[in-house]
Design an enzyme around this catalytic site. Structure first.
Site, PDB file in Angstrom:
ATOM      1  N   ASP A  73      16.051   0.321  42.252  1.00 53.92           N
ATOM      2  CA  ASP A  73      15.654  -1.072  42.454  1.00 53.92           C
ATOM      3  C   ASP A  73      16.651  -1.956  41.705  1.00 53.92           C
ATOM      4  OD1 ASP A  73      15.127  -0.883  39.759  1.00 53.92           O
ATOM      5  OD2 ASP A  73      13.019  -1.421  39.901  1.00 53.92           O
ATOM      6  N   ASP A  78      16.658  -5.116  38.798  1.00 56.49           N
ATOM      7  CA  ASP A  78      15.794  -5.812  37.846  1.00 56.49           C
ATOM      8  C   ASP A  78      16.518  -7.019  37.252  1.00 56.49           C
ATOM      9  OD1 ASP A  78      13.851  -3.381  37.691  1.00 56.49           O
ATOM     10  OD2 ASP A  78      15.769  -2.523  37.084  1.00 56.49           O
ATOM     11  N   ASP A 123      12.669  -6.412  41.006  1.00 54.62           N
ATOM     12  CA  ASP A 123      11.702  -6.840  39.989  1.00 54.62           C
ATOM     13  C   ASP A 123      12.256  -8.044  39.251  1.00 54.62           C
ATOM     14  OD1 ASP A 123       9.902  -4.880  40.563  1.00 54.62           O
ATOM     15  OD2 ASP A 123      10.200  -3.728  38.724  1.00 54.62           O
TER      16      ASP A 123
END
Ligand code: UTP
Ligand code: MN
Length: 502
Positions: free
Chosen positions: A328, A330, A426
């Site tokens: 992912d 962040d 995120d």
């Protein structure tokens, strides 16, 4: 010369197990005919190694005959094996008398590796004192762990067992394997001999057994059987769905659901996150490149500049540690004036949504209050920042605008090809007073963070979270405006992000 027990011709070194599997895989290397000597290797190990070789397409003979080209032995000296061969009734000289290290390296490579001097049986036992012995501090936060890892075969194996333990709600075992893997990651040379590991911290009995198996056999039977296990495979597939944790996956498996098709067929009730996770499964499970992370970074910068000029965006997580890919992306967002960050997240999310960048998002509010979470409960390491879990829609256009892909416009050739991908992103917002703690806490790695908190608690009677550092002896919070200051408070040498890859 060491006297050798005479054995019945042909049956010497023979173990009956394993012969049934002989024809599973075609012999890929006709010029290589192997014979493993049972002497000192033992019957079950010989059977295991023979089977491993056959599964990789090697011809491994049960009986010694004149077709054998390579005799493999373990813990034997050349003169011993020579004497043993002499004792056999069928007399001829095989081309190669080799140590098991040649065999295990060949297993690992998947083909017969070049025979080097060190593979040839020596007449004198090798001198243990020549083997390099390593020494490493106990806590991962005392060590410099770069992305360069000389022991990936061992660390991959231990990480897989850690993952399996974590997916099976055995957190303690998971941490033990992670710690063991982290120790091997900092060794300057590949481990070749168990004696090199003497005195190293965090290597428990179980991890040592796995390492020994790999060094001696080229593979660990536990790792191989875990990889093949239906349960592990199902846990991996199902937890690959964003929003599905080990608990949910376990419940589904008990209901007989092992893969995505079975899941879709059984029509379980899914929450919003899981529906998005299933819809974008392939994209989300494809690694995110640094170029993609940078392209998303530019969009987030744009969003933040539009809704609160002066606010700052920092790339955190694995990409800040220099990783070239991640699961992912962040980001940590703050504003240099305390308080200006309040209410920022919903504005960023609205902007991104209005521009069509979000396929899914869920925002949680900031619930951290020093007075409540502080001295009364100094051990809490839960993050209570304003946080947004999202699935981002990254188009080729964005990548191009970020200058990351070749300049090339959508054309007829793109017909039918999807011009975007889904990426897990995120976002975290922190007030500037907590920024250094948030930055340290969100840069990772997960094990590095865990070790920092363990160090703080066990060695310093302090409590570290992504919000603050509390000194239990002085009963006070220790302020910091940079990561360097936090390391200094903790009595640790500063470790830069690129060396936190524990
Ligand atoms: P990630 O899970 O994103 O890991 O957490 P990563 O290191 O970036 O690796 P990738 O993404 O798999 O490539 C990043 C950091 O954020 C912290 C973790 O401890 C880790 O250090 N984190 C994550 C939290 O503090 N709280 C959370 O709820 C999630
Ligand atoms: Mn990450």
């Amino acid at each position: 010369m060491v006297p050798l027990k005479r054995r019945r011709t042909g049956s010497s070194g023979t173990g009956s197990s394993g012969s049934g599997c002989r024809d599973k895989v075609p012999n890929k290397f006709p010029q290589v005919v192997l014979f493993l000597l049972e002497r000192k290797m033992g019957r079950s190990r010989r059977a295991f190694l023979s089977q491993l070789g056959r599964s990789k397409g090697f011809r491994v003979e049960e009986e010694l005959s004149d077709s054998v080209t390579h005799v493999i032995s373990e813990n034997n000296r050349g003169d011993d094996v020579g004497a043993w061969l002499d004792s056999q009734v069928c007399r001829w000289t095989p081309a190669h008398l080799l140590d098991v290290s040649w065999y295990t390296e060949s297993m690992r490579a998947g083909h017969p590796v070049q025979i080097l001097d060190r593979h040839k049986l020596q007449d004198q036992p090798t001198n243990e004192a020549e083997v390099e012995v390593f020494s490493v501090p106990s806590y991962a936060c005392q060590r410099r762990t770069t992305l360069e890892n000389r022991n990936t075969v061992l660390t991959d194996a231990l990480s897989l067992l850690a993952e399996n333990a974590e997916l099976s709600a055995e957190e303690g075992r998971g941490v033990a394997f992670r710690r063991a893997a982290a120790v091997l990651k900092v060794l300057p040379e590949p481990v070749t001999d168990m004696t090199q590991l003497r005195g190293l911290p965090c290597l428990g009995e179980h991890s040592l057994r796995v390492i020994k198996d790999i060094l001696e056999n080229g593979a660990s039977s536990e790792v191989e059987s875990t990889k093949q296990s239906e349960r592990f495979k199902a846990l991996k597939v199902l937890t690959g769905i964003f929003g599905v944790g080990a608990k949910t996956a376990d419940r589904w498996i008990r209901e007989g659901i092992h893969d995505l098709q079975q899941l879709k067929d059984s029509r379980p009730t899914l929450n919003r996150a899981q529906r998005a996770g299933l819809e974008h499964y392939d994209d989300i499970n494809q690694p995110v490149s640094k170029a993609e992370a940078d392209a998303i970074g530019q969009v987030v910068e744009e969003a933040v500049a539009a809704v609160l000029p002066g606010a700052q965006v920092t790339l955190i997580g694995g990409f800040r540690r220099g990783k070239l890919s991640g699961h992912d992306v962040d980001f940590l967002i703050t504003h240099p004036e305390e308080g200006r960050e309040v209410g920022l997240m919903p504005k960023i999310v609205s902007w991104l949504e209005s521009q069509g960048f979000l396929l899914y998002q869920k925002t949680t509010r900031n619930s951290y209050l020093e007075s409540e979470d502080g001295p009364a409960r100094p051990c809490s390491n839960m993050d209570r920042f304003e946080r947004c879990f999202s699935v981002f829609k990254l188009s080729e256009d964005e990548k191009r605008r970020a200058g990351q892909t070749q300049s090339r416009h959508a054309s007829a050739e793109d017909g039918g090809r999807k011009l975007w991908r889904a990426v897990r992103v995120d976002l975290v917002v922190s007030p500037i007073s907590q920024f250094a703690f948030a930055l340290l806490g969100w840069t990772g790695s997960k094990l590095f963070e865990r070790e920092l908190r363990r160090w703080a608690g066990h060695e310093k009677t302090m409590s570290l979270s992504s919000h603050a550092l509390y000194d239990g002896t002085q009963r006070t919070y220790l302020r910091a405006t940079s990561e360097e200051e936090i390391f200094a408070h903790l009595g640790l040498d500063y470790i830069p992000p690129s060396e936190r890859n524990a």
